[in-house]
Design a protein around this motif. Structure first.
Motif, PDB file in Angstrom:
ATOM      1  N   GLY A  61       0.734  -1.168  -0.206  1.00 34.96           N
ATOM      2  CA  GLY A  61      -0.121  -0.068   0.116  1.00 34.96           C
ATOM      3  C   GLY A  61       0.885   1.320  -0.046  1.00 34.96           C
ATOM      4  O   GLY A  61       2.005   1.212   0.253  1.00 34.96           O
ATOM      5  N   ASP A  62       0.050   2.352  -0.068  1.00 36.47           N
ATOM      6  CA  ASP A  62       0.570   3.777  -0.382  1.00 36.47           C
ATOM      7  C   ASP A  62       1.613   3.758  -1.777  1.00 36.47           C
ATOM      8  O   ASP A  62       2.672   4.058  -1.698  1.00 36.47           O
ATOM      9  CB  ASP A  62       1.644   4.100   0.967  1.00 36.47           C
ATOM     10  CG  ASP A  62       0.638   4.877   1.891  1.00 36.47           C
ATOM     11  OD1 ASP A  62      -0.656   4.952   1.736  1.00 36.47           O
ATOM     12  OD2 ASP A  62       0.952   5.303   2.901  1.00 36.47           O
ATOM     13  N   PRO A  92      -4.669  -1.920  -0.509  1.00 36.63           N
ATOM     14  CA  PRO A  92      -4.429  -0.343  -0.525  1.00 36.63           C
ATOM     15  C   PRO A  92      -4.131   0.393   0.838  1.00 36.63           C
ATOM     16  O   PRO A  92      -4.216  -0.227   1.767  1.00 36.63           O
ATOM     17  CB  PRO A  92      -6.081   0.070  -0.865  1.00 36.63           C
ATOM     18  CG  PRO A  92      -6.782  -1.274  -0.140  1.00 36.63           C
ATOM     19  CD  PRO A  92      -5.799  -2.212  -0.070  1.00 36.63           C
ATOM     20  N   ASN A  94      -3.496   4.333   2.546  1.00 35.65           N
ATOM     21  CA  ASN A  94      -4.487   5.456   2.772  1.00 35.65           C
ATOM     22  C   ASN A  94      -4.197   6.406   1.820  1.00 35.65           C
ATOM     23  O   ASN A  94      -5.273   7.337   1.409  1.00 35.65           O
ATOM     24  CB  ASN A  94      -4.334   6.061   4.300  1.00 35.65           C
ATOM     25  CG  ASN A  94      -2.412   6.216   4.451  1.00 35.65           C
ATOM     26  OD1 ASN A  94      -2.020   5.269   4.520  1.00 35.65           O
ATOM     27  ND2 ASN A  94      -2.288   7.428   4.269  1.00 35.65           N
ATOM     28  N   ASN A 126      -8.324  -5.390   3.459  1.00 41.87           N
ATOM     29  CA  ASN A 126      -8.511  -3.827   3.152  1.00 41.87           C
ATOM     30  C   ASN A 126      -8.822  -3.115   4.297  1.00 41.87           C
ATOM     31  O   ASN A 126      -9.478  -3.008   5.057  1.00 41.87           O
ATOM     32  CB  ASN A 126      -9.779  -3.612   2.480  1.00 41.87           C
ATOM     33  CG  ASN A 126     -10.123  -2.240   1.893  1.00 41.87           C
ATOM     34  OD1 ASN A 126      -9.244  -1.323   2.070  1.00 41.87           O
ATOM     35  ND2 ASN A 126     -11.482  -1.979   1.422  1.00 41.87           N
ATOM     36  N   LYS A 128      -8.249   0.350   4.346  1.00 37.88           N
ATOM     37  CA  LYS A 128      -8.458   1.952   4.200  1.00 37.88           C
ATOM     38  C   LYS A 128      -9.782   2.370   4.672  1.00 37.88           C
ATOM     39  O   LYS A 128     -10.782   1.626   4.472  1.00 37.88           O
ATOM     40  CB  LYS A 128      -8.332   1.863   2.617  1.00 37.88           C
ATOM     41  CG  LYS A 128      -8.594   3.451   1.892  1.00 37.88           C
ATOM     42  CD  LYS A 128      -8.326   3.447   0.343  1.00 37.88           C
ATOM     43  CE  LYS A 128      -8.830   4.949  -0.086  1.00 37.88           C
ATOM     44  NZ  LYS A 128      -7.795   5.912   0.524  1.00 37.88           N
ATOM     45  N   GLY A 134      -6.686   4.072   9.530  1.00 39.98           N
ATOM     46  CA  GLY A 134      -7.078   2.979   9.037  1.00 39.98           C
ATOM     47  C   GLY A 134      -8.621   2.361   9.832  1.00 39.98           C
ATOM     48  O   GLY A 134      -8.793   2.666  10.837  1.00 39.98           O
ATOM     49  N   HIS A 160      -2.329  -2.956   5.416  1.00 34.79           N
ATOM     50  CA  HIS A 160      -1.520  -1.614   5.260  1.00 34.79           C
ATOM     51  C   HIS A 160      -1.406  -0.893   6.553  1.00 34.79           C
ATOM     52  O   HIS A 160      -0.172  -0.537   6.980  1.00 34.79           O
ATOM     53  CB  HIS A 160      -2.105  -0.368   4.370  1.00 34.79           C
ATOM     54  CG  HIS A 160      -1.246   0.727   4.286  1.00 34.79           C
ATOM     55  ND1 HIS A 160       0.049   0.777   3.665  1.00 34.79           N
ATOM     56  CD2 HIS A 160      -1.309   2.110   4.606  1.00 34.79           C
ATOM     57  CE1 HIS A 160       0.500   2.021   3.739  1.00 34.79           C
ATOM     58  NE2 HIS A 160      -0.486   2.635   4.402  1.00 34.79           N
ATOM     59  N   HIS A 161      -2.283  -0.557   7.403  1.00 27.94           N
ATOM     60  CA  HIS A 161      -2.087   0.162   8.634  1.00 27.94           C
ATOM     61  C   HIS A 161      -1.458  -0.872   9.804  1.00 27.94           C
ATOM     62  O   HIS A 161      -1.903  -1.813   9.925  1.00 27.94           O
ATOM     63  CB  HIS A 161      -3.292   0.628   9.047  1.00 27.94           C
ATOM     64  CG  HIS A 161      -3.848   1.788   8.006  1.00 27.94           C
ATOM     65  ND1 HIS A 161      -4.660   1.591   6.952  1.00 27.94           N
ATOM     66  CD2 HIS A 161      -3.763   3.285   8.136  1.00 27.94           C
ATOM     67  CE1 HIS A 161      -4.867   2.689   6.365  1.00 27.94           C
ATOM     68  NE2 HIS A 161      -4.519   3.568   6.991  1.00 27.94           N
ATOM     69  N   HIS A 198       3.022   1.121   6.229  1.00 21.30           N
ATOM     70  CA  HIS A 198       2.319   2.293   6.941  1.00 21.30           C
ATOM     71  C   HIS A 198       3.425   2.986   7.841  1.00 21.30           C
ATOM     72  O   HIS A 198       3.468   4.255   7.773  1.00 21.30           O
ATOM     73  CB  HIS A 198       1.211   1.998   7.738  1.00 21.30           C
ATOM     74  CG  HIS A 198       0.364   3.325   7.955  1.00 21.30           C
ATOM     75  ND1 HIS A 198      -0.031   4.216   7.163  1.00 21.30           N
ATOM     76  CD2 HIS A 198      -0.209   3.688   9.334  1.00 21.30           C
ATOM     77  CE1 HIS A 198      -0.643   5.249   7.755  1.00 21.30           C
ATOM     78  NE2 HIS A 198      -0.716   4.719   9.051  1.00 21.30           N
TER      79      HIS A 198
END
Length: 261
Positions: A61-62, A92, A94, A126, A128, A134, A160-161, A198
């Motif tokens: 992600g990012d 994904p 943020n 996910n 996001k 998140g 991601h987070h 992240h």
């Protein structure tokens, strides 16, 4: 299509996985993020990953920093021009838009969020939300649960987070319902680890016995344990995972690779 409906299958009981995250590309190949040419770092990481001959690359992600569609096209271009020849999966971040990620998916860059091997399954979550922080929606939590209970295999999760605080600035943008997600994973009893990006540095934590790993960004790193946003260029970075399933267990070996300049 529900999040986990598209499944990618491997036949083997061992997997070599590259986890590459937070490239923060621009439409301009020469653009810099906190003094770092992000495209250049991304290319260096891809070149080193290709030498590892992974079975799959998971992007954490990012992808974009300037939020332009051309940055997504650059991501696809740099992957296709690299020596990496395995399938590339993504979650994904943020900064990202799922619709844009879907537009560059097809062929080597995969839509699938559920990867199934012999005795091992990877689920790509996910996280996001509507803000830089998140959030895993109630609907998605149900999808995750359904995906987990549908199989007796061991599972590795990616998002991601960061679901746990890291005692740093990025905690203000962490996964706000991280404990809810982690409790779901632990209570299932068949999840062995969660990997995320992240936070732009490497961390290893535990939640009720579940190992939680952060992979450093391929671009710039954020200093650890800093209440303010401090950056340091430690070179491009990524993580390699070596997974081996035997006797209803998964053995995980993980190394962070730093490409110091």
């Amino acid at each position: 299509m529900a999040w986990f409906d598209d499944i990618y299958y491997f036949e083997q009981t061992t997997l070599r996985i590259a986890h590459l995250t937070d490239c923060h590309l621009f439409s301009d190949k020469d653009a810099e993020y906190f003094g770092v040419n992000t495209a250049e770092h991304f290319v260096k990481a891809l070149a080193d990953i290709a030498k590892q001959q992974p079975d799959a690359l998971i992007f954490g992600g990012d992808l974009t920093q300037d939020h332009s569609f051309n940055s997504y096209l650059l991501f696809a271009e740099l992957i296709h021009n690299s020596e990496v020849d395995c399938p590339v999966f993504w979650v994904p971040g943020n900064h990202d838009e799922i619709e844009q990620l879907n537009l560059i998916s097809g062929g080597q860059i995969q839509h699938a969020k559920h990867i199934v091997a012999q005795g091992i399954e990877l689920i790509l979550i996910n996280s996001k939300g509507n803000t830089p922080a998140g959030w895993v929606s109630a609907t998605h939590l149900d999808e995750i649960m359904a995906c987990l209970v549908d199989s007796n295999n061991r599972h590795i999760a990616f998002c991601h987070h960061n679901p746990l605080p890291i005692n740093g600035y990025l905690d203000k943008h962490m996964l706000e319902n991280g404990p809810q997600l982690l409790n779901l994973l632990v209570n299932n009893g068949r999840v062995d680890a969660l990997f995320h990006g992240h936070v732009h540095n490497d961390y290893q934590q535990q939640f009720r016995g579940l190992n939680v790993y952060a992979t450093p960004a391929s671009c710039v790193q954020f200093s650890k344990h800093s209440a303010t946003w401090q950056q340091e260029n430690k070179g491009a970075a990524y993580r390699m995972l070596y997974l081996n399933a035997e006797q209803q267990q998964v053995h995980i070996h993980s190394d962070v690779v730093w490409l110091n300049e």
